[in-house]
Design a protein around this motif. Structure first.
Motif, PDB file in Angstrom:
ATOM      1  N   LEU A   1      -6.659   0.335  -6.094  1.00  0.00           N
ATOM      2  CA  LEU A   1      -6.770  -0.789  -5.164  1.00  0.00           C
ATOM      3  C   LEU A   1      -7.015  -2.106  -5.905  1.00  0.00           C
TER       4      LEU A   1
ATOM      5  N   LEU B   1      -3.568  -6.899   1.433  1.00  0.00           N
ATOM      6  CA  LEU B   1      -3.219  -5.560   0.924  1.00  0.00           C
ATOM      7  C   LEU B   1      -3.119  -4.565   2.070  1.00  0.00           C
ATOM      8  N   TRP B   2      -4.045  -4.648   3.022  1.00  0.00           N
ATOM      9  CA  TRP B   2      -4.000  -3.758   4.180  1.00  0.00           C
ATOM     10  C   TRP B   2      -2.732  -4.008   5.004  1.00  0.00           C
TER      11      TRP B   2
ATOM     12  N   VAL C   1       0.098  -2.310   3.173  1.00  0.00           N
ATOM     13  CA  VAL C   1       0.013  -0.846   3.268  1.00  0.00           C
ATOM     14  C   VAL C   1       0.435  -0.365   4.649  1.00  0.00           C
ATOM     15  N   THR C   2       0.066  -1.092   5.677  1.00  0.00           N
ATOM     16  CA  THR C   2       0.421  -0.688   7.039  1.00  0.00           C
ATOM     17  C   THR C   2       1.820  -1.117   7.434  1.00  0.00           C
TER      18      THR C   2
ATOM     19  N   ARG D   1       4.247  -8.340  -0.452  1.00  0.00           N
ATOM     20  CA  ARG D   1       4.925  -7.056  -0.584  1.00  0.00           C
ATOM     21  C   ARG D   1       5.591  -6.914  -1.946  1.00  0.00           C
TER      22      ARG D   1
ATOM     23  N   VAL E   1       4.187  -3.760  -3.888  1.00  0.00           N
ATOM     24  CA  VAL E   1       5.068  -2.601  -3.852  1.00  0.00           C
ATOM     25  C   VAL E   1       6.029  -2.553  -5.032  1.00  0.00           C
TER      26      VAL E   1
ATOM     27  N   LEU F   1       2.272  -1.515  -7.856  1.00  0.00           N
ATOM     28  CA  LEU F   1       2.077  -0.117  -7.475  1.00  0.00           C
ATOM     29  C   LEU F   1       2.780   0.853  -8.427  1.00  0.00           C
TER      30      LEU F   1
END
Length: 362
Positions: free
Chosen positions: A54, A69-70, A73-74, A83, A87, A91
């Motif tokens: 994280l 970030l949330w 992720v969602t 993003r 991503v 990541l």
């Protein structure tokens, strides 16, 4: 290990492999055994790895806050840059770091326990250098792709395993002699690598040289797939064979008496560790000292001489992930993570050698 027990405890371990610190839980017809402290430490390490992931997704030249970030992720990012950095950039890199660190540490734990030698890690006894030769041959001489490079690295590691296996059978290599032969094989493999690079086209050689330092820069989803598939294939095999470690610690004769096919178990574990080394090298280059240091740290944290492979894997994932954060953000310009692991590992190796020397003198 039996020598550490006495009376009924020794007889119980010889019959079942269960020590007084083990917790046994029955699930239907099956029983599950685990060490309470080792399990707790492994769970904490796994939680720290999640925190590391994280943090790695949020920090950098472009900061991504917790809410942003949330949202990513969602699947509802407020900004395209959020993003992109999470991503597409960060990541894959952190997943490769975690996967490679876990794979190298697991391989190191297997080598050290099977050879009963604290220095028997892939980068010390030549497996990392052998896999690097295979990958460089594919990348430079054959112009191969990432997938082909992973195959080449695995073949190079397996070739090193075969050479050491033959020399072990012929010369009865154990202990210090095994380490010295591994160092010699590693030196030969490095000379072969340098020769291939000297004959390569200059830009290709420069890229390969940067890769040989060990770096996570520019890693994408292709490398994540290589490491992920390797871990997915090898982890079940290690889980099945992990129980054989307790019997193998007592020697092949006792292991056979307890119903463990020691030769088959050793070969299976060695093959699993070798594949992990090959795929890790193909994904991130020959990153040094994670395989050596992480199992020792895991044993110190769990206070278990035979700390589990999975505890070592979590330690390695955390160690490489933190090293990559340092390499990326602690200097004016990013440096390859291999520079950090070599610096830390060199100090650790000196400390380990001094400690072993003092122990033998006493």
């Amino acid at each position: 290990m039996t020598a550490l027990l006495s009376g009924a405890g020794a007889r119980r371990f010889a019959r079942t492999g269960i020590t007084p610190t083990d917790q046994v839980v029955r699930v239907g017809r099956y029983t599950v055994r685990f060490d309470r402290r080792a399990t707790t430490v492994t769970a904490i390490l796994l939680g720290l790895v999640v925190v590391l992931v994280l943090v790695s997704l949020m920090v950098g030249e472009y900061t991504v806050g917790p809410q942003a970030l949330w949202d990513v992720v969602t699947g509802h990012p407020q900004r395209r840059l959020d993003r992109f950095f999470v991503v597409d950039r960060r990541l894959p890199r952190v997943l490769v770091a975690v996967g490679v660190g876990a794979g190298l540490a697991a391989a190191g734990a297997i080598f050290q326990r099977l050879y009963n030698n604290p220095l028997a890690s892939p980068d010390v006894i030549g497996f990392t250098s052998g896999s690097a030769v295979g990958a460089v041959v594919v990348f430079i001489a054959l112009g191969g792709t990432l997938t082909m490079g992973a195959i080449g690295a695995a073949v190079g590691a397996l070739a090193t395993l075969a050479i050491i296996g033959v020399l072990t059978v012929i010369g009865g290599l154990r202990g210090t002699r095994l380490v010295l032969v591994g160092i010699a094989l590693g030196a030969l493999a490095q000379s072969a690598t340098f020769y291939i690079l000297s004959q390569a086209y200059l830009p290709s050689a420069a890229v390969a040289n940067a890769w040989l330092i060990g770096s996570l820069g520019g890693r994408g989803w292709g490398q994540v797939a290589v490491v992920g598939i390797g871990l997915a294939v090898v982890t079940p095999l290690i889980a099945v064979l992990n129980r054989a470690f307790h019997a193998l610690d007592l020697g092949d004769t006792v292991a056979t008496t307890l119903g463990v096919r020691s030769g088959r178990a050793r070969m299976g574990l060695m093959a699993a560790a070798t594949v992990l080394v090959g795929l890790s090298v193909a994904a991130a280059g020959p990153i040094a000292f994670i395989a050596l240091a992480a199992p020792h740290l895991a044993r110190g944290l769990t206070r278990t001489p035979g700390a589990g492979v999975f505890a070592a894997a979590c330690t390695g994932a955390l160690l490489l992930g933190v090293s990559d954060l340092v390499a990326e953000h602690a200097f004016p310009a990013p440096v390859p993570v291999g520079v950090i692991t070599v610096s830390i590992g060199g100090v650790f190796l000196i400390w380990l050698l001094v400690r072993e020397g003092l122990r033998h003198r006493v």
